[in-house]
Design an enzyme around this catalytic site. Structure first.
Site, PDB file in Angstrom:
ATOM      1  N   LYS A   1       0.817  -1.211   0.000  1.00 35.07           N
ATOM      2  CA  LYS A   1       0.000   0.000   0.000  1.00 35.07           C
ATOM      3  C   LYS A   1       0.860   1.274   0.000  1.00 35.07           C
ATOM      4  O   LYS A   1       0.442   2.311  -0.495  1.00 35.07           O
ATOM      5  CB  LYS A   1      -0.924   0.025   1.223  1.00 35.07           C
ATOM      6  CG  LYS A   1      -1.809  -1.198   1.410  1.00 35.07           C
ATOM      7  CD  LYS A   1      -2.985  -1.189   0.453  1.00 35.07           C
ATOM      8  CE  LYS A   1      -4.126  -2.105   0.880  1.00 35.07           C
ATOM      9  NZ  LYS A   1      -3.831  -3.537   0.881  1.00 35.07           N
TER      10      LYS A   1
HETATM   11  C1  LIG Z   1      -4.511  -4.650   0.435  1.00 36.60           C
HETATM   12  C2  LIG Z   1      -3.807  -5.939   0.372  1.00 36.60           C
HETATM   13  C3  LIG Z   1      -4.153  -6.924  -0.567  1.00 36.60           C
HETATM   14  C4  LIG Z   1      -5.321  -6.753  -1.508  1.00 36.60           C
HETATM   15  O1  LIG Z   1      -5.058  -5.779  -2.497  1.00 36.60           O
HETATM   16  P1  LIG Z   1      -6.262  -5.146  -3.334  1.00 36.60           P
HETATM   17  O2  LIG Z   1      -5.629  -4.090  -4.155  1.00 36.60           O
HETATM   18  O3  LIG Z   1      -7.244  -4.621  -2.350  1.00 36.60           O
HETATM   19  O4  LIG Z   1      -6.839  -6.254  -4.147  1.00 36.60           O
HETATM   20  C5  LIG Z   1      -3.396  -8.084  -0.609  1.00 36.60           C
HETATM   21  N1  LIG Z   1      -2.372  -8.283   0.236  1.00 36.60           N
HETATM   22  C6  LIG Z   1      -2.005  -7.370   1.149  1.00 36.60           C
HETATM   23  C7  LIG Z   1      -0.869  -7.672   2.071  1.00 36.60           C
HETATM   24  C8  LIG Z   1      -2.697  -6.167   1.249  1.00 36.60           C
HETATM   25  O5  LIG Z   1      -2.338  -5.258   2.157  1.00 36.60           O
END
Ligand SMILES: *Cc1c(COP(=O)(O)O)cnc(C)c1O
Length: 491
Positions: A107
């Site tokens: 993120k």
């Molecule tokens: C947010 C997240 C996901 C999912 O990603 P999206 O873009 O919401 O599909 C998968 N793995 C981790 C570790 C995340 O933080």
């Protein structure tokens, strides 16, 4: 320009789309077309410069100087080491490590830029207000958003997470965030209830009017915001450039990608990169036990009315996958009427698409899922085979990739998007690695140390010393109480 997936708003500029976050009457902003970018023109550039080149055509209202400054975050030490997203060779495939930012999950790749993108957008629109960022998080978005927005002038951020629904490290990361403008709220409910409640706040005209009197407007740092998706397109170009550089892919040859999926933002970014001309062949979507997407790709029926499971990959515990709407918009041939009908609130998150749209979806994405046991097994087997430690989310991706290989025998070079550091979920990673032999850790922090000793991997700097940091008090409320709480805090 940016259009609404539901055809309910005239086209908006990038600055407007980023400021609004989502279409006020429901619907998401999508670029009205995809600029074509020749990956060859990016060869030899740094990540920062690739980021600039990929984002520029989507932000015609941003100057090059401003974008350069924004992209500097990839080169100023915020991310560990000289490469913010290294492609690591594991066996015959590649792992794109997207967790070298301050919060050890992917993120950061976008949330370190979003505050700047928003700030510039606000200036451009000449709005004389402060911004109140609301975030619903299943764990990783919350901390990454808090880190991105902390102590930003003219910005306040409130993060809502499902009480008991995030890992101890995630919770501790959030509650120890510094900053005079950061707030954390535990919501009594699961992530979907949390997200739905926050979406309702965004749609509340009454609350918006009250806030406007205090010169405050809402915006969103969730991946429904275009400013979240755009920076994610960059690392798929970066993965391809590295794959060519490393001799894994012949120049112009195809690459597959595997994406552990929840709200579908990361996968959508891969799809957008493909639409921009990047030679991506198959996009593989990996879900955990909350396998609403895998079922959809098999049947064409989206069924979010089902049991919700709390899993060891909590950031993928999602039944209402927000960005899927953007994907269906493309798959339906940009048919806003169809999107409007499928996402009508009377359907309560349940609808079936037409056969033509389904076929288009299936031709674009291979979807699978892994249950809890398979995920733990994959963590253990991958470590034995490759001495590589997957976090539980990425392990779900790895398992689905293996299923894909068995089903297709496709030899195309494949990149697994690694979404978090294993240390973020140390207890569960150890459960995979040690199985029955695992002892009970005094606390999560002891587990981190043990994981480091066992694997020889270093604990990411953002996760060190968390146990000794001062935690702020966390407000707790029912999903229905969010509105009242915000009034208490900001009015
Ligand atoms: C947010 C997240 C996901 C999912 O990603 P999206 O873009 O919401 O599909 C998968 N793995 C981790 C570790 C995340 O933080």
């Amino acid at each position: 320009m940016y259009e609404s997936t539901r055809g309910n708003l005239s086209n908006q500029s990038a600055a407007q789309a980023i400021t609004l976050g989502m279409v006020p009457s429901g619907g998401l902003f999508v670029p009205s077309n995809f600029p074509i970018l020749n990956w060859q023109d990016l060869r030899g550039l740094t990540y920062r410069d690739v980021a600039k080149r990929v984002m520029m055509p989507y932000l015609p209202d941003f100057t090059e100087a401003v974008l350069s400054e924004i992209a500097d975050v990839y080169a100023d030490g915020t991310f560990d080491g000289p490469n913010p997203a290294p492609l690591v060779s594991v066996g015959s495939f590649g792992v794109l490590e997207l967790w070298h930012g301050p919060t050890a999950a992917f993120k950061d790749m976008a949330l370190q830029l979003l505050p700047d993108l928003l700030n510039v957008s606000l200036k451009q629109l000449d709005v004389d207000t402060e911004v109140l960022i609301l975030v619903a998080t299943s764990g990783d978005t919350g901390k990454a958003a808090l880190e991105g927005f902390k102590n930003r002038k003219g910005m306040h951020i409130v993060v809502f997470y499902p009480e008991g629904g995030v890992s101890p490290v995630q919770e501790r990361q959030m509650t120890t965030t510094e900053g005079v403008n950061t707030y954390v709220v535990a919501v009594k409910g699961n992530f979907d209830q949390c997200q739905t409640a926050v979406k309702r706040i965004f749609a509340s005209d009454a609350l918006k009017a009250e806030l406007r009197e205090k010169k405050l407007i809402f915006s969103s740092a969730n991946s429904i915001n275009w400013g979240r998706l755009l920076p994610q397109i960059v690392y798929y170009f970066w993965a391809y450039l590295q794959a060519v550089e490393q001799g894994k892919v012949t120049p112009g040859g195809k690459m597959n990608v595997v994406v552990p999926t929840g709200n579908f933002g990361n996968l959508l970014a891969a799809y957008y990169a493909k639409r921009m001309g990047l030679p991506i062949d198959c996009i593989i979507s990996a879900s955990n036990k909350n396998n609403v997407l895998a079922d959809f790709f098999a049947t064409g029926a989206y069924q979010s009315q089902r049991d919700f499971f709390q899993t060891i990959s909590p950031s993928m515990d999602i039944l209402i996958s927000s960005n899927f709407e953007r994907f269906l918009y493309e798959m339906s041939g940009r048919d806003a009427k169809k999107i409007q009908a499928w996402y009508d609130s009377s359907n309560q998150g349940t609808f079936t698409v037409d056969p033509v749209t389904l076929k288009q979806c299936q031709d674009t994405v291979y979807a699978g899922w892994a249950d809890e046991e398979e995920t733990l097994e994959t963590i253990s087997r991958s470590f034995q085979t490759y001495q590589y430690v997957f976090d539980p989310h990425t392990a779900v991706g790895m398992k689905v990739y293996q299923d894909y290989l068995s089903a297709t025998n496709d030899q195309t070079f494949t990149v697994i998007a690694s979404t978090a550091s294993p240390f973020k979920f140390a207890t569960n990673v150890l459960k995979g690695l040690e199985g029955e032999k695992q002892k009970n850790w005094k606390d999560e922090w002891e587990a981190l140390d043990h994981l480091s000793q066992l694997t020889g991997w270093k604990i990411p700097s953002g996760l060190q010393g968390l146990e000794n940091k001062l935690a702020k008090t966390v407000e707790s409320c029912e999903p229905e109480g969010i509105s009242r709480l915000l009034q208490k805090m900001f009015l």
